[in-house]
Design a protein around this motif. Sequence first.
Motif, PDB file in Angstrom:
ATOM      1  N   GLU A   1       0.844  -1.175   0.000  1.00 22.33           N
ATOM      2  CA  GLU A   1       0.000   0.000   0.000  1.00 22.33           C
ATOM      3  C   GLU A   1       0.884   1.230   0.000  1.00 22.33           C
ATOM      4  O   GLU A   1       1.695   1.431   0.896  1.00 22.33           O
ATOM      5  CB  GLU A   1      -0.884   0.000   1.257  1.00 22.33           C
ATOM      6  CG  GLU A   1      -2.006  -1.029   1.182  1.00 22.33           C
ATOM      7  CD  GLU A   1      -3.018  -0.687   0.109  1.00 22.33           C
ATOM      8  OE1 GLU A   1      -3.198   0.504  -0.154  1.00 22.33           O
ATOM      9  OE2 GLU A   1      -3.607  -1.606  -0.468  1.00 22.33           O
TER      10      GLU A   1
ATOM     11  N   LYS B   1      -2.812  12.610   1.316  1.00 22.87           N
ATOM     12  CA  LYS B   1      -2.128  11.930   2.402  1.00 22.87           C
ATOM     13  C   LYS B   1      -1.874  12.899   3.561  1.00 22.87           C
ATOM     14  O   LYS B   1      -2.007  14.117   3.420  1.00 22.87           O
ATOM     15  CB  LYS B   1      -0.802  11.343   1.900  1.00 22.87           C
ATOM     16  CG  LYS B   1      -0.974  10.213   0.902  1.00 22.87           C
ATOM     17  CD  LYS B   1      -1.634   9.012   1.539  1.00 22.87           C
ATOM     18  CE  LYS B   1      -1.748   7.856   0.561  1.00 22.87           C
ATOM     19  NZ  LYS B   1      -2.368   6.662   1.176  1.00 22.87           N
ATOM     20  N   LYS B   2      -1.488  12.352   4.688  1.00 17.38           N
ATOM     21  CA  LYS B   2      -1.213  13.164   5.872  1.00 17.38           C
ATOM     22  C   LYS B   2       0.195  13.735   5.788  1.00 17.38           C
ATOM     23  O   LYS B   2       1.111  13.267   6.466  1.00 17.38           O
ATOM     24  CB  LYS B   2      -1.390  12.322   7.130  1.00 17.38           C
ATOM     25  CG  LYS B   2      -2.798  11.779   7.315  1.00 17.38           C
ATOM     26  CD  LYS B   2      -2.887  10.879   8.542  1.00 17.38           C
ATOM     27  CE  LYS B   2      -4.290  10.306   8.700  1.00 17.38           C
ATOM     28  NZ  LYS B   2      -4.365   9.389   9.872  1.00 17.38           N
TER      29      LYS B   2
ATOM     30  N   GLU C   1       4.557  12.972   7.597  1.00 17.01           N
ATOM     31  CA  GLU C   1       3.516  13.357   8.548  1.00 17.01           C
ATOM     32  C   GLU C   1       4.123  14.024   9.775  1.00 17.01           C
ATOM     33  O   GLU C   1       3.540  14.947  10.338  1.00 17.01           O
ATOM     34  CB  GLU C   1       2.715  12.120   8.963  1.00 17.01           C
ATOM     35  CG  GLU C   1       1.556  12.421   9.884  1.00 17.01           C
ATOM     36  CD  GLU C   1       0.740  11.186  10.221  1.00 17.01           C
ATOM     37  OE1 GLU C   1      -0.200  11.305  11.042  1.00 17.01           O
ATOM     38  OE2 GLU C   1       1.045  10.097   9.674  1.00 17.01           O
TER      39      GLU C   1
ATOM     40  N   GLU D   1       2.808   8.572   7.709  1.00 22.48           N
ATOM     41  CA  GLU D   1       2.726   8.420   6.253  1.00 22.48           C
ATOM     42  C   GLU D   1       3.863   9.177   5.579  1.00 22.48           C
ATOM     43  O   GLU D   1       4.281  10.241   6.040  1.00 22.48           O
ATOM     44  CB  GLU D   1       1.371   8.921   5.747  1.00 22.48           C
ATOM     45  CG  GLU D   1       0.203   8.063   6.188  1.00 22.48           C
ATOM     46  CD  GLU D   1      -1.043   8.354   5.372  1.00 22.48           C
ATOM     47  OE1 GLU D   1      -0.913   8.490   4.131  1.00 22.48           O
ATOM     48  OE2 GLU D   1      -2.129   8.466   5.963  1.00 22.48           O
TER      49      GLU D   1
ATOM     50  N   ARG E   1      10.630   3.354   4.447  1.00 23.16           N
ATOM     51  CA  ARG E   1       9.212   3.671   4.652  1.00 23.16           C
ATOM     52  C   ARG E   1       8.451   2.479   5.217  1.00 23.16           C
ATOM     53  O   ARG E   1       7.569   2.624   6.077  1.00 23.16           O
ATOM     54  CB  ARG E   1       8.575   4.115   3.336  1.00 23.16           C
ATOM     55  CG  ARG E   1       7.143   4.591   3.491  1.00 23.16           C
ATOM     56  CD  ARG E   1       6.551   4.955   2.146  1.00 23.16           C
ATOM     57  NE  ARG E   1       6.599   3.835   1.237  1.00 23.16           N
ATOM     58  CZ  ARG E   1       6.474   3.963  -0.074  1.00 23.16           C
ATOM     59  NH1 ARG E   1       6.357   5.160  -0.596  1.00 23.16           N
ATOM     60  NH2 ARG E   1       6.498   2.904  -0.840  1.00 23.16           N
TER      61      ARG E   1
ATOM     62  N   ILE F   1       5.356  10.142   1.475  1.00 23.67           N
ATOM     63  CA  ILE F   1       5.275  10.091   0.019  1.00 23.67           C
ATOM     64  C   ILE F   1       6.654  10.440  -0.539  1.00 23.67           C
ATOM     65  O   ILE F   1       7.443  11.125   0.116  1.00 23.67           O
ATOM     66  CB  ILE F   1       4.203  11.047  -0.550  1.00 23.67           C
ATOM     67  CG1 ILE F   1       4.598  12.513  -0.288  1.00 23.67           C
ATOM     68  CG2 ILE F   1       2.834  10.733   0.011  1.00 23.67           C
ATOM     69  CD1 ILE F   1       3.732  13.509  -1.021  1.00 23.67           C
TER      70      ILE F   1
ATOM     71  N   PRO G   1       1.457   5.580  -1.320  1.00 21.97           N
ATOM     72  CA  PRO G   1       0.768   6.836  -1.575  1.00 21.97           C
ATOM     73  C   PRO G   1       0.457   6.999  -3.041  1.00 21.97           C
ATOM     74  O   PRO G   1       0.980   6.297  -3.899  1.00 21.97           O
ATOM     75  CB  PRO G   1       1.778   7.892  -1.102  1.00 21.97           C
ATOM     76  CG  PRO G   1       3.093   7.222  -1.221  1.00 21.97           C
ATOM     77  CD  PRO G   1       2.846   5.771  -0.920  1.00 21.97           C
TER      78      PRO G   1
END
Length: 499
Positions: free
Chosen positions: A22, A203-204, A311, A296, A289, A298, A24
């Motif tokens: 999973e 995303k956060k 985040e 989170e 990551r 990216i 971003p």
Amino acid sequence: MMNRCGKSDSPIVPTKSPNKAEGPAAEAVEGRGLAKGNSPECNALRTQSREGALSAFERVRQAAKNDKKQRFTALQHHIYDVDGLRAAYLGMKRGAAAGVDGQTWAHYGEALEENLQNLSHRLKRGAYRAKPVRRVYIPKVSKPGELRPLGVPTLEDKIVQRATVEVLNAIYEQEFLGFSYGFRPGRSPHLALDALTVGIMTKKVNWVLDADIRKFYDTLDHGWLVKFIEHRVADRRVVRLIQKWLKAGVLEGKRVQSEVETVQGGSISPLLSNIYLHYTLDLWVQHWRQKQAHGEIIFVRFADDFVAGFEHRQEAERFLAELRERFAKFGLALHADKTRIVEFGRFAEQNRRKRGGGKPETFNFLGFTHSCGKTRRGRFTVLRQTMRQRWQAKLRALKDELRQRMHTPIAEQGAYLRSVLLGHFRYYGVPMNGPALCAFHVAVGHLWQTVLRRRSQGNHLPWRRMNRYIERWFPPASVCHPYPLVRLGVLTQGGSRMR
């Protein structure tokens, strides 16, 4: 016959995350198409069993995709194939600059088949020798007064490099991760920009790492690069071929050789840089990551430019510190003055107001200044505007060019400016950048009027007449790219943007 002319297969739409996890939105945006320049390649006609016999490159792609640890031992024959060399020659720019031997595209094509056969035989028996590249300098767009060094390979070196890239792309396009966008088939700067925008908006993300690798192409270590290539390529002939280009050196008054540089300008340089950063950066980011991050993250990379979103600030600082150590191991370094962590995201303005701070900071990526903005409904959005340095540098270059064309017919000047404006609008014409496009349109009009007035002392050129010239030759300033969420929604074929 392999690689006959025909239509290429349609791009494949991904059904899962390119990173097998999973991730971003910045990483799963579109399917992987065929490599640029592979249009001459096609699958063979149906066999008696009515199953399509796969082309040679397609078999390599499938083998690389099915077994991530497979090392390819027989690739050289794809490179010295005459059809592949011919396709590489025909795919080159006709007016490209000549190398140290002075050979041009047109002159080489006068005896094309004979030259290609000779080149193929030399590659086959190992008699091919790479020539040094010719050093040229071009102005840096964002830094007036500074020059960027480029290398111009000889025509035959360009042909062989393009043929080699086609072969290696079949392997490494199955290897590269989804957040890598630079110089890859079916990918573009705008897809990287859209992936970054969607990642920040959905995303956060509260902090952005804006990083710059210091003199990446000048510090790329040949030893590490060869080791990285040998992870998938076991054909020693192909590895030696790449080493010949790396060791060919640069001709700048005298021949200069180095063990830590790959010259920008060659057809194979972008692929080699992607391979180097895939192993030194991309795989490390993916592992960091998945194993170390708590919030989170990216990540978007285009060639040697990359941006990361976090985040938590603590994670951004820890990521940056460990990244410096990682790069030092491979001879790379981040630019101290251009690498920074900025507060950015949907809550950045609110949080800074509580602390008594000003507006959220901005960062630059691929020619655009990114800032926190709001839609007409008051919702958060990422505002992308033309970088002021790029805007001013383009006007300076136009001013110098128009002075050279001052006494050419107005129709020729208008056609030239039309092509410049069309190119500018096609790249910078993103949603919410309309004011910058209109300002550039007006600035070019005033610049043209100034030049036309100087054609003679009695030429005053009133604005009414100048406006007719502008209406005749200038295209309207228009946004030609869709909103990032719209583009990514189409490319994922109705699937989740977060795959």
